[in-house]
Scaffold this motif. Sequence first.
Motif, PDB file in Angstrom:
ATOM      1  N   ASP A 127      68.477 -11.242  10.374  1.00  0.00           N
ATOM      2  CA  ASP A 127      67.636 -11.464   9.424  1.00  0.00           C
ATOM      3  C   ASP A 127      67.178 -10.167   8.831  1.00  0.00           C
ATOM      4  O   ASP A 127      66.373 -10.166   7.897  1.00  0.00           O
ATOM      5  N   GLU A 128      66.917  -9.264   9.780  1.00  0.00           N
ATOM      6  CA  GLU A 128      66.345  -7.956   9.302  1.00  0.00           C
ATOM      7  C   GLU A 128      67.052  -6.949   8.515  1.00  0.00           C
ATOM      8  O   GLU A 128      66.565  -6.087   8.326  1.00  0.00           O
ATOM      9  N   THR A 129      68.314  -7.128   8.513  1.00  0.00           N
ATOM     10  CA  THR A 129      69.280  -6.463   7.529  1.00  0.00           C
ATOM     11  C   THR A 129      68.513  -6.115   6.128  1.00  0.00           C
ATOM     12  O   THR A 129      68.228  -6.931   5.442  1.00  0.00           O
ATOM     13  N   PRO A 130      68.323  -4.798   5.920  1.00  0.00           N
ATOM     14  CA  PRO A 130      67.826  -4.533   4.586  1.00  0.00           C
ATOM     15  C   PRO A 130      68.818  -4.826   3.462  1.00  0.00           C
ATOM     16  O   PRO A 130      70.097  -4.823   3.551  1.00  0.00           O
ATOM     17  N   LEU A 131      68.303  -4.834   2.527  1.00  0.00           N
ATOM     18  CA  LEU A 131      68.938  -5.184   1.183  1.00  0.00           C
ATOM     19  C   LEU A 131      68.886  -4.255  -0.006  1.00  0.00           C
ATOM     20  O   LEU A 131      67.900  -3.368   0.223  1.00  0.00           O
ATOM     21  N   ARG A 132      69.871  -4.081  -0.562  1.00  0.00           N
ATOM     22  CA  ARG A 132      69.933  -2.876  -1.699  1.00  0.00           C
ATOM     23  C   ARG A 132      70.146  -3.866  -3.248  1.00  0.00           C
ATOM     24  O   ARG A 132      70.532  -4.903  -3.131  1.00  0.00           O
ATOM     25  N   ASP A 133      69.464  -3.223  -4.166  1.00  0.00           N
ATOM     26  CA  ASP A 133      69.524  -3.916  -5.373  1.00  0.00           C
ATOM     27  C   ASP A 133      71.332  -4.283  -5.706  1.00  0.00           C
ATOM     28  O   ASP A 133      71.996  -3.499  -5.535  1.00  0.00           O
ATOM     29  N   GLY A 134      71.427  -5.458  -6.076  1.00  0.00           N
ATOM     30  CA  GLY A 134      72.828  -5.834  -6.516  1.00  0.00           C
ATOM     31  C   GLY A 134      73.671  -6.444  -5.175  1.00  0.00           C
ATOM     32  O   GLY A 134      74.782  -6.742  -5.539  1.00  0.00           O
ATOM     33  N   ASP A 135      73.050  -6.365  -4.199  1.00  0.00           N
ATOM     34  CA  ASP A 135      73.810  -6.908  -3.004  1.00  0.00           C
ATOM     35  C   ASP A 135      73.975  -8.560  -3.373  1.00  0.00           C
ATOM     36  O   ASP A 135      73.095  -8.993  -3.902  1.00  0.00           O
ATOM     37  N   THR A 136      75.047  -8.916  -2.474  1.00  0.00           N
ATOM     38  CA  THR A 136      75.324 -10.548  -2.379  1.00  0.00           C
ATOM     39  C   THR A 136      75.162 -11.112  -1.063  1.00  0.00           C
ATOM     40  O   THR A 136      75.815 -10.566  -0.101  1.00  0.00           O
ATOM     41  N   ILE A 137      74.456 -12.006  -0.900  1.00  0.00           N
ATOM     42  CA  ILE A 137      74.407 -13.003   0.118  1.00  0.00           C
ATOM     43  C   ILE A 137      75.136 -14.018   0.064  1.00  0.00           C
ATOM     44  O   ILE A 137      74.938 -14.674  -0.959  1.00  0.00           O
ATOM     45  N   SER A 138      76.139 -14.506   1.095  1.00  0.00           N
ATOM     46  CA  SER A 138      76.835 -15.476   1.146  1.00  0.00           C
ATOM     47  C   SER A 138      76.688 -16.419   2.308  1.00  0.00           C
ATOM     48  O   SER A 138      76.652 -15.927   3.243  1.00  0.00           O
ATOM     49  N   ILE A 139      76.421 -17.845   2.009  1.00  0.00           N
ATOM     50  CA  ILE A 139      76.246 -18.738   3.065  1.00  0.00           C
ATOM     51  C   ILE A 139      77.650 -19.345   3.454  1.00  0.00           C
ATOM     52  O   ILE A 139      78.284 -20.031   2.455  1.00  0.00           O
ATOM     53  N   VAL A 140      78.277 -19.343   4.244  1.00  0.00           N
ATOM     54  CA  VAL A 140      79.772 -19.629   5.036  1.00  0.00           C
ATOM     55  C   VAL A 140      79.498 -20.513   6.213  1.00  0.00           C
ATOM     56  O   VAL A 140      78.978 -19.857   7.196  1.00  0.00           O
ATOM     57  N   PRO A 141      80.003 -21.727   6.106  1.00  0.00           N
ATOM     58  CA  PRO A 141      80.132 -22.565   7.377  1.00  0.00           C
ATOM     59  C   PRO A 141      81.332 -22.141   8.199  1.00  0.00           C
ATOM     60  O   PRO A 141      82.284 -21.572   7.639  1.00  0.00           O
ATOM     61  N   SER A 142      80.801 -22.214   9.490  1.00  0.00           N
ATOM     62  CA  SER A 142      82.258 -22.692  10.454  1.00  0.00           C
ATOM     63  C   SER A 142      82.533 -24.234  10.409  1.00  0.00           C
ATOM     64  O   SER A 142      81.255 -24.821  10.077  1.00  0.00           O
ATOM     65  N   ILE A 143      83.421 -24.563  10.460  1.00  0.00           N
ATOM     66  CA  ILE A 143      83.765 -26.111  10.453  1.00  0.00           C
ATOM     67  C   ILE A 143      84.021 -26.574  11.923  1.00  0.00           C
ATOM     68  O   ILE A 143      84.775 -25.986  12.616  1.00  0.00           O
ATOM     69  N   ALA A 144      83.304 -27.088  12.357  1.00  0.00           N
ATOM     70  CA  ALA A 144      83.197 -27.510  14.035  1.00  0.00           C
ATOM     71  C   ALA A 144      82.996 -29.167  14.139  1.00  0.00           C
ATOM     72  O   ALA A 144      82.482 -29.722  13.222  1.00  0.00           O
ATOM     73  N   GLY A 145      83.483 -29.579  15.207  1.00  0.00           N
ATOM     74  CA  GLY A 145      83.285 -31.056  15.689  1.00  0.00           C
ATOM     75  C   GLY A 145      84.198 -31.389  16.502  1.00  0.00           C
ATOM     76  O   GLY A 145      84.543 -30.380  17.370  1.00  0.00           O
ATOM     77  N   GLY A 146      84.410 -32.799  16.887  1.00  0.00           N
ATOM     78  CA  GLY A 146      85.166 -33.064  17.906  1.00  0.00           C
ATOM     79  C   GLY A 146      84.257 -34.469  18.535  1.00  0.00           C
ATOM     80  O   GLY A 146      83.450 -34.817  18.094  1.00  0.00           O
ATOM     81  N   ARG A 147      85.485 -35.106  19.497  1.00  0.00           N
ATOM     82  CA  ARG A 147      85.015 -36.520  19.626  1.00  0.00           C
ATOM     83  C   ARG A 147      83.810 -36.615  20.752  1.00  0.00           C
ATOM     84  O   ARG A 147      83.687 -35.479  21.290  1.00  0.00           O
ATOM     85  N   SER A 148      83.377 -37.646  21.025  1.00  0.00           N
ATOM     86  CA  SER A 148      82.240 -37.734  22.078  1.00  0.00           C
ATOM     87  C   SER A 148      82.818 -37.561  23.373  1.00  0.00           C
ATOM     88  O   SER A 148      83.999 -37.783  23.549  1.00  0.00           O
ATOM     89  N   ARG A 149      82.139 -36.807  24.337  1.00  0.00           N
ATOM     90  CA  ARG A 149      82.729 -36.425  25.596  1.00  0.00           C
ATOM     91  C   ARG A 149      82.936 -37.720  26.455  1.00  0.00           C
ATOM     92  O   ARG A 149      82.367 -38.400  26.323  1.00  0.00           O
TER      93      ARG A 149
END
Lengths: 94, 144
Positions: free
Chosen positions: A72-94
């Motif tokens: 979270d503390e990563t500093p930004l510079r003008d013109g930077d791009t932040i991307s939100i990318v999911p991991s895809i996870a799941g599975g049956r009940s144990r």
Amino acid sequence: MAVKVMIPTPLRPFAGRQASVSVEAQTVGEGLDALTGQFADLRRHLYADGGRLRSFVNVYLNEEDVRNLQKDETPLRDGDTISIVPSIAGGRSR
Amino acid sequence: MLKLSEELVERIRAHAAQSYPYECCGAMLGTESSGARLVKELVMLDNQREDSPRNRFLVDPADVLRVERAARAQGLDLIGWYHSHPDAPPRPSDFDREHAWPWYSYVIVSVEAGVPRRMASWRLLDDRSRFDGEEIGSDLTAAC
């Protein structure tokens, strides 16, 4: 700093149907705060109870996972791009 | 409605059978128009969950980005994901719900003793409270 946050398709309905949102922030964490301040409905899909980023939600600054930077503390510079990318996870009940 | 051709249904079922007793996973690329989704291509992916692949699957963000780029290059959208539930019904688990986003279609196929059985598609509600079933537009699935 003026940066762009890329919104993944599934979350665009919660961000005014925009593919990207421009925010002003000094760090990645501030950038995400600015985004969810503007679009509060995004919060539940990004953060778990307690305010921690959901385990399957990954945040990239330009091409780098911020976990490999200063998180979270990563500093930004003008013109930077932040991307939100999911991991895809799941599975049956144990 | 999620429209899946019989050929694509068979490919998902074959992937699920080949992966048994582990979970399989893959991406669905296609188009959406007036609420109807048409799957045009599947991308079979490796389950990267090595510690418990019998009841968990994982697609890492690098693969997600790769699939998104492949979809865009073909003028398609990444409209959802499929995975299998070995020896369990094709219903989303709480774990599935905790790791899902709305909008995506989540197809689950159950595999019983190595044989693929029922298939169902699900969409997470916006409030994250539960999944709703999504009709799959394929005659074949009705007979499974």
